[in-house]
Write a protein that holds these residues in place. Structure first.
Motif, PDB file in Angstrom:
ATOM      1  N   CYS A 106       0.845  -1.191   0.000  1.00 10.95           N
ATOM      2  CA  CYS A 106       0.000   0.000   0.000  1.00 10.95           C
ATOM      3  C   CYS A 106       0.882   1.242   0.000  1.00 10.95           C
ATOM      4  O   CYS A 106       1.889   1.290   0.702  1.00 10.95           O
ATOM      5  N   ASN A 149      -0.455   4.329   0.647  1.00 11.50           N
ATOM      6  CA  ASN A 149      -1.289   5.427   1.156  1.00 11.50           C
ATOM      7  C   ASN A 149      -0.821   6.098   2.434  1.00 11.50           C
ATOM      8  O   ASN A 149      -1.075   7.259   2.652  1.00 11.50           O
ATOM      9  N   HIS A 150      -0.217   5.378   3.316  1.00 10.38           N
ATOM     10  CA  HIS A 150       0.286   5.973   4.563  1.00 10.38           C
ATOM     11  C   HIS A 150      -0.767   6.667   5.415  1.00 10.38           C
ATOM     12  O   HIS A 150      -0.607   7.824   5.789  1.00 10.38           O
ATOM     13  N   CYS A 151      -1.843   5.966   5.718  1.00 14.07           N
ATOM     14  CA  CYS A 151      -2.755   6.441   6.757  1.00 14.07           C
ATOM     15  C   CYS A 151      -1.935   6.408   8.049  1.00 14.07           C
ATOM     16  O   CYS A 151      -1.196   5.439   8.284  1.00 14.07           O
ATOM     17  N   TYR A 163      -2.258   5.817  11.153  1.00 15.08           N
ATOM     18  CA  TYR A 163      -2.387   4.793  12.199  1.00 15.08           C
ATOM     19  C   TYR A 163      -1.903   3.421  11.723  1.00 15.08           C
ATOM     20  O   TYR A 163      -1.849   2.474  12.487  1.00 15.08           O
ATOM     21  N   CYS A 164      -1.569   3.294  10.432  1.00  9.44           N
ATOM     22  CA  CYS A 164      -1.512   1.961   9.823  1.00  9.44           C
ATOM     23  C   CYS A 164      -0.096   1.460   9.563  1.00  9.44           C
ATOM     24  O   CYS A 164       0.765   2.168   9.046  1.00  9.44           O
ATOM     25  N   VAL A 185       0.495  -1.288   7.677  1.00  3.17           N
ATOM     26  CA  VAL A 185       0.538  -2.092   6.442  1.00  3.17           C
ATOM     27  C   VAL A 185       1.640  -1.660   5.465  1.00  3.17           C
ATOM     28  O   VAL A 185       2.406  -2.491   4.974  1.00  3.17           O
ATOM     29  N   PRO A 186       1.791  -0.356   5.176  1.00  2.67           N
ATOM     30  CA  PRO A 186       2.844   0.022   4.207  1.00  2.67           C
ATOM     31  C   PRO A 186       4.242  -0.412   4.657  1.00  2.67           C
ATOM     32  O   PRO A 186       5.117  -0.623   3.821  1.00  2.67           O
ATOM     33  N   GLN A 244      -5.280  -3.815  -0.835  1.00  2.41           N
ATOM     34  CA  GLN A 244      -5.515  -2.802   0.204  1.00  2.41           C
ATOM     35  C   GLN A 244      -6.298  -1.633  -0.356  1.00  2.41           C
ATOM     36  O   GLN A 244      -6.978  -0.923   0.378  1.00  2.41           O
ATOM     37  N   HIS A 281     -10.735   2.192  -1.271  1.00  2.00           N
ATOM     38  CA  HIS A 281     -10.437   3.408  -0.503  1.00  2.00           C
ATOM     39  C   HIS A 281     -11.352   4.526  -0.994  1.00  2.00           C
ATOM     40  O   HIS A 281     -11.370   4.822  -2.194  1.00  2.00           O
ATOM     41  N   ARG A 306      -6.409  10.520   5.652  1.00  2.00           N
ATOM     42  CA  ARG A 306      -7.267   9.703   4.792  1.00  2.00           C
ATOM     43  C   ARG A 306      -7.534  10.364   3.436  1.00  2.00           C
ATOM     44  O   ARG A 306      -8.010   9.728   2.514  1.00  2.00           O
TER      45      ARG A 306
HETATM   46 FE1  SF4 Z   1      -3.147   1.489   3.185  1.00  2.00          FE
HETATM   47 FE2  SF4 Z   1      -5.550   0.802   4.125  1.00  2.00          FE
HETATM   48 FE3  SF4 Z   1      -3.469   0.993   5.788  1.00  2.00          FE
HETATM   49 FE4  SF4 Z   1      -4.505   3.187   4.724  1.00  2.00          FE
HETATM   50  S1  SF4 Z   1      -5.577   1.750   6.118  1.00  2.00           S
HETATM   51  S2  SF4 Z   1      -2.321   2.700   4.845  1.00  2.00           S
HETATM   52  S3  SF4 Z   1      -5.120   2.476   2.709  1.00  2.00           S
HETATM   53  S4  SF4 Z   1      -3.710  -0.454   4.134  1.00  2.00           S
END
Ligand code: SF4
Ligand code: SAM
Length: 472
Positions: free
Chosen positions: A159, A161-163, A165-166, A168-169, A203, A239, A278
């Motif tokens: 991903c 996007n770099h939200c 809180y996340c 995942v990236p 994602q 998203h 977001r």
């Molecule tokens: Fe990526 Fe989803 Fe995490 Fe945002 S919430 S960084 S879109 S995986």
């Protein structure tokens, strides 16, 4: 040759479920069969998740139990894969002396070689290498011989996007899309094994193909819609910032695309959405919901919300409640905010206390429960097309051996609602209907499911979208 067995324990999202299947298929090439219990296994792999602290704790507590098991079974190989493995790497070997292998989210393809090395040399290995632009490996679907009605198919990894809180990236790397030819090959093979519904995973599926000059996501959906034998297409996750006017009409125009979208809003407050990075406002989100419903009136909309993001005021939270009342989601996954060490929000001030977050979560869940139940009760009296999946979970645990007329079967509506139902046909006839669309009259609506009786077991022509009629 004696059989060798592998046991896979999966924690976390659908991507991990898909990855675990890929792991099992790759280790099958070394002669590993799936174990029915941990006790039977020669290799145990824990596929982990680190999106919230609780999931990570779960993984370590399981590894603690496995370490005790290994004391009486010295040759047991214990592997840790997935997001915690990627995040912690070498540190897992220090913390967990019983662990033999730590492999990251991009190492699945290399697993057979890694396991072979451990088998022959009894060494301990860490492979958390990440490629900046990894090719998504070809699925080994052709080697499967079991048949299932519904399967996940990963179309993207990572991903960009770099939200805030996340994590995942950081643990899944840069966004990479899989080539359409590879996706289509997997889907065709799955359909040949009896799969009738696929859920495309990414994602942020809306940005599929964008940086790699591949086709767009709606174009991919059009291709998949042509696959003969496939009945239903779903996807997750979308998203809101990238949900565009090219995708929304697909819900109206593609007969196999189910009228359900999971569109995580995360918060109803513009102030919080900004701090979450977001990149959309509450107003833009509501506008997209309206467009979806204008284009496809029967569409079910579900969402994710994080409660207690750092600095979330009472007024911010009330805006979230207001948004939930305005949209009336079909279902909602609500999470307590969880500090993740690599995520930028860990450094934000004004963290909320656990009791406040818990209280807010409870208020939100109680509010949503009313809408979910109301929507389910509104379907009482209607007939829904249900893709029959098999015996209901309750049935399998209550009376696994007895096949009689009171059996409860299960499946989902096109809007992704679980339906448990009875059928008048003989058990053998019912079993033949697994993987087919069955008309079910809905008699009861609960908070998490519907209950009814099958009244039309002829596979229906057309109408695959799934709602034959509504309750008055
Ligand atoms: Fe990526 Fe989803 Fe995490 Fe945002 S919430 S960084 S879109 S995986
Ligand atoms: N890519 C998807 C998206 O953008 O919505 C979601 C991926 S994430 C694995 C699934 C959900 O976990 C998110 O939608 C969010 O609600 C929740 N989540 C992610 N990080 C979290 C955190 N630090 N604390 C609590 N919930 C979190």
């Amino acid at each position: 040759m004696n059989s060798k067995y592998i046991y896979l324990h999966t924690i976390g999202c659908q991507m991990n479920v898909y990855d675990s299947e890929q792991i099992a298929m790759r280790l099958a090439t070394l002669g590993y069969e799936q174990a029915s219990s941990m006790a039977q296994a020669d290799v145990i792999i824990v596929n982990t998740c680190t999106v919230r602290a609780k999931a990570e704790q779960k993984a370590f507590s399981l590894l603690g139990r496995l370490a005790k098991m290994k004391r009486n079974k010295k040759r047991l190989i214990i592997g840790v894969g997935g997001c915690v493995a990627q995040q912690e790497g070498e540190k897992i070997l220090d913390r967990m002396p019983a662990v033999d292998l730590v492999f990251g989210t991009q190492a699945i393809d290399r697993l057979p070689r890694l396991i072979q090395q451990i088998e022959t040399r009894r060494c301990r290995i860490v492979d958390v290498d990440m490629d900046a632009a990894p090719e998504i490996p070809e699925s080994l679907v052709e080697s499967r011989n079991e048949s299932q009605v519904s399967k996940f198919v990963t179309i993207m990894r990572g991903c960009d996007n770099h939200c805030t809180y996340c994590v995942v990236p950081f643990v899944r790397g840069r966004e990479t899309s899989r080539k359409p030819e590879s996706i289509m090959r997997e889907i065709h093979s799955l359909v040949k094994t009896g799969v009738r519904e696929i859920t495309l995973l990414g994602q942020n599926v809306n940005s599929y193909g964008k940086n790699q000059n591949l086709c767009t996501f709606p174009e991919l959906l059009c291709m998949i819609n042509e696959v003969e034998g496939l009945l239903r297409i779903r996807f997750t996750t979308s998203h809101p910032k990238d949900l565009g006017s090219d995708l929304i009409p697909a819900f109206r125009d593609l007969d196999k695309l189910c009228p359900h979208i999971h569109l995580p809003v995360q918060s109803g407050s513009n102030r919080v959405l900004k701090r979450m990075n977001r990149q959309y406002t509450r107003e833009q989100y509501l506008d997209k919901v309206m467009k979806l419903r204008d284009t496809c009136p029967q569409i079910a909309i579900t969402s994710d919300i994080i409660v207690g993001f750092p600095g979330e005021s009472k007024a911010d939270f009330e805006q979230t409640l207001e948004l939930v009342k305005t949209v009336e989601f079909d279902g909602l996954f609500a999470f307590q905010y969880s500090d993740r060490p690599q995520a930028p929000s860990v450094k934000l001030p004004d963290k909320l206390s656990e009791p406040i977050i818990r209280k807010r979560l409870q208020i939100l869940l109680e509010l949503q429960e009313k809408f979910t139940r109301r929507k389910n009760v509104a379907l009482v009296g209607s007939t829904q097309l249900v893709l029959m999946d098999g015996l209901s979970k309750k049935q399998v645990s209550d009376a696994p051996a007895e096949i009689g007329p009171d059996l409860q079967w299960t499946g989902r509506t096109s809007t992704n609602k679980i339906v448990n139902f009875h059928m008048d046909e003989s058990a053998a006839d019912c079993e033949n209907l697994i993987g087919k669309l069955v008309g079910v009259r809905i008699d009861k609506g609960f908070s998490h499911s519907l209950f009814g009786r099958a009244i039309n077991v002829e596979p229906s022509a057309g109408g695959l979208k799934g709602v034959e009629n509504y309750a008055a």
